[in-house]
Design a protein around this motif. Structure first.
Motif, mmCIF file in Angstrom:
data_model
loop_
_atom_site.group_PDB
_atom_site.id
_atom_site.type_symbol
_atom_site.label_atom_id
_atom_site.label_comp_id
_atom_site.label_asym_id
_atom_site.label_seq_id
_atom_site.Cartn_x
_atom_site.Cartn_y
_atom_site.Cartn_z
ATOM 1 N N PHE A 133 0.580 -1.145 -0.144
ATOM 2 C CA PHE A 133 0.097 0.065 -0.051
ATOM 3 C C PHE A 133 0.851 1.489 -0.080
ATOM 4 C CE2 PHE A 133 -2.781 -3.572 1.714
ATOM 5 C CZ PHE A 133 -3.767 -3.214 1.044
ATOM 6 N N GLN A 155 -4.679 -5.554 8.864
ATOM 7 C CA GLN A 155 -4.720 -4.546 7.594
ATOM 8 C C GLN A 155 -4.584 -5.470 6.129
ATOM 9 O OE1 GLN A 155 -2.448 -0.911 7.702
ATOM 10 N NE2 GLN A 155 -1.267 -1.861 9.405
ATOM 11 N N ARG A 159 -8.107 -3.564 4.631
ATOM 12 C CA ARG A 159 -7.903 -1.988 3.990
ATOM 13 C C ARG A 159 -8.600 -2.018 2.591
ATOM 14 N NH1 ARG A 159 -2.956 1.106 5.589
ATOM 15 N NH2 ARG A 159 -3.146 1.874 3.715
ATOM 16 N N PRO A 160 -8.626 -2.996 1.784
ATOM 17 C CA PRO A 160 -9.281 -2.741 0.626
ATOM 18 C C PRO A 160 -10.935 -2.560 0.722
ATOM 19 C CG PRO A 160 -7.817 -4.601 0.220
ATOM 20 C CD PRO A 160 -7.766 -4.036 1.741
ATOM 21 N N ALA A 163 -11.506 0.737 2.099
ATOM 22 C CA ALA A 163 -11.469 1.689 1.030
ATOM 23 C C ALA A 163 -12.677 1.778 -0.005
ATOM 24 C CB ALA A 163 -9.969 1.486 0.001
ATOM 25 N N GLU A 218 -4.274 3.877 10.274
ATOM 26 C CA GLU A 218 -4.327 3.440 8.999
ATOM 27 C C GLU A 218 -5.780 3.512 8.833
ATOM 28 O OE1 GLU A 218 -1.527 3.254 7.023
ATOM 29 O OE2 GLU A 218 -0.709 3.979 8.404
ATOM 30 N N ILE A 222 -7.767 5.827 5.877
ATOM 31 C CA ILE A 222 -8.467 5.268 4.662
ATOM 32 C C ILE A 222 -10.080 5.834 4.701
ATOM 33 C CG2 ILE A 222 -9.355 3.342 3.332
ATOM 34 C CD1 ILE A 222 -6.650 1.706 4.892
ATOM 35 N N ALA A 223 -10.570 5.689 5.819
ATOM 36 C CA ALA A 223 -12.035 5.986 5.805
ATOM 37 C C ALA A 223 -12.347 7.721 5.771
ATOM 38 C CB ALA A 223 -12.682 5.540 6.990
ATOM 39 N N THR A 258 -14.046 -8.055 -3.730
ATOM 40 C CA THR A 258 -13.371 -6.723 -3.472
ATOM 41 C C THR A 258 -11.829 -7.156 -3.155
ATOM 42 O OG1 THR A 258 -15.119 -5.629 -2.461
ATOM 43 C CG2 THR A 258 -12.800 -4.611 -2.022
#
Length: 342
Positions: A133, A155, A159-160, A163, A218, A222-223, A258
């Motif tokens: 990332f 993560q 993470r994806p 996002a 983190e 992202i959010a 996703t």
């Protein structure tokens, strides 16, 4: 072109893992190994499994000529890393495996680690070392801060999804099982064989684990708003491995699609077919992370399970992956070893 490498803290588990991996690297040579308490010893005496390698002797950090080094791995304890790295040459490329530069806000570091940041002047240089990332930033960095092994596992699972907006952000639960090597090599009573084997326990219960600082940092970035996950780690009577079971609100098929799309071109992140879940056995000793997704009997709920080796993909393998980018090497060099099984 052969790259000259130094490893500080070579007598710990992550230091030994770095040596094991670099031994297979086509363009890296270990030029210096430092271990303050074991200075004067040979690596084969500290780690007999490395006896076949032609390695320099262990020395004190002050004895290393860093002008002859292309990149330095710092595998030292928290707090010590800040003090050591602050004194290293300013043009030296460094990958730090401790927690000392992971949190961008020095106040967050003090909150989670209990002491003031000792190298605030270079904190701004540090790039967070979750390779998949932060590739471009890592490639251009002088100082990379390796992630926590638990933080990396969580993560990769989340993470994806954050996002893409396919899961709820206010009811994420991470139930994580962690092997004992994640606690380091220092003698601790609760890690003695008689205290640990045949048992299984939760620790840092109620939101006190230090890697929550990384999750907060983190996931919130992202959010675009604060995200706080519920996270409980459990200590396994096993040498290597982390298994994270993540409970989510979201449509399971969308979650799987996703993750599969996000990691389709990633050499080390393997998303399993829908309904399959991984085991720590399947990634042991490797730089791979396996991720599985399944639905739940409760409609609108999904379960993501992620497995990686805490010493490899969670620490030393990640560090070498980052070093490859920093030195312009092939990202996968020295890291395509197949997992050990059984």
């Amino acid at each position: 072109m052969t790259r000259k490498i130094a490893i500080l803290g070579a007598s710990g588990y992550t230091g030994a893992e770095l040596v094991r991996l670099i031994a297979t690297h086509p363009n890296m040579e270990i030029a210096a190994l430092a271990a303050e308490r074991k200075a004067g010893m040979q690596m084969r005496d500290v780690f007999p499994h490395l006896a076949h390698l032609d390695l320099p002797g262990l020395v004190r950090i002050s004895e290393i000529d860093f002008s002859a080094v292309d990149l330095c791995f710092c595998a030292l304890p928290h707090k010590t890393s800040q003090e050591v790295i602050r004194a290293l040459p300013r043009d030296l490329k460094i990958v730090d495996l401790s927690a000392d530069f992971r949190l961008r806000d020095p106040d967050d570091y003090e909150k989670w680690y209990g002491n003031p940041h000792a190298a605030v002047g270079i904190q701004g240089e540090a790039v967070y070392g979750l390779t998949e990332f932060y590739r471009d930033e890592i490639a251009a960095a002088r100082l990379v801060a390796g992630t926590g092994c638990n933080a990396a596992t969580g993560q990769f699972a989340l993470r994806p999804l954050i996002a893409a907006g396919v899961i709820g952000l206010d009811d994420i639960v991470i139930d994580m099982k962690c092997a004992v090597s994640g606690a380091g090599r220092s003698l601790k009573e609760n890690l003695l064989h008689a205290e640990l084997s045949e048992g299984y326990n939760a620790y840092a219960v109620g939101g006190t684990h230090r890697h929550l600082g990384e999750f907060d940092q983190e996931f919130s970035a992202i959010a675009g708003r604060p995200v706080k996950v519920q996270f409980t780690p459990h200590l396994l009577p096993a040498n290597r491995g982390i298994l994270a079971t993540v409970y989510l609100s979201g449509e399971a098929r969308a979650v799987h699609e996703t993750l599969a799309a996000a990691y389709a071109d990633e050499p080390f992140l393997q998303v399993l077919p829908f309904g399959q879940t991984p085991s720590t056995h399947h990634v042991r000793g490797s730089n791979f992370c396996h991720i599985g997704v399944t639905g739940d009997r409760i409609a609108g709920r999904a379960i993501v399970v992620a497995a990686l080796d805490n010493l490899t993909k969670g620490s030393s393998g990640q560090a070498l992956q980052n070093a490859n980018l920093m030195l312009g090497e092939e990202e996968t060099a020295g890291l395509m070893l197949a997992p050990l099984f059984p």
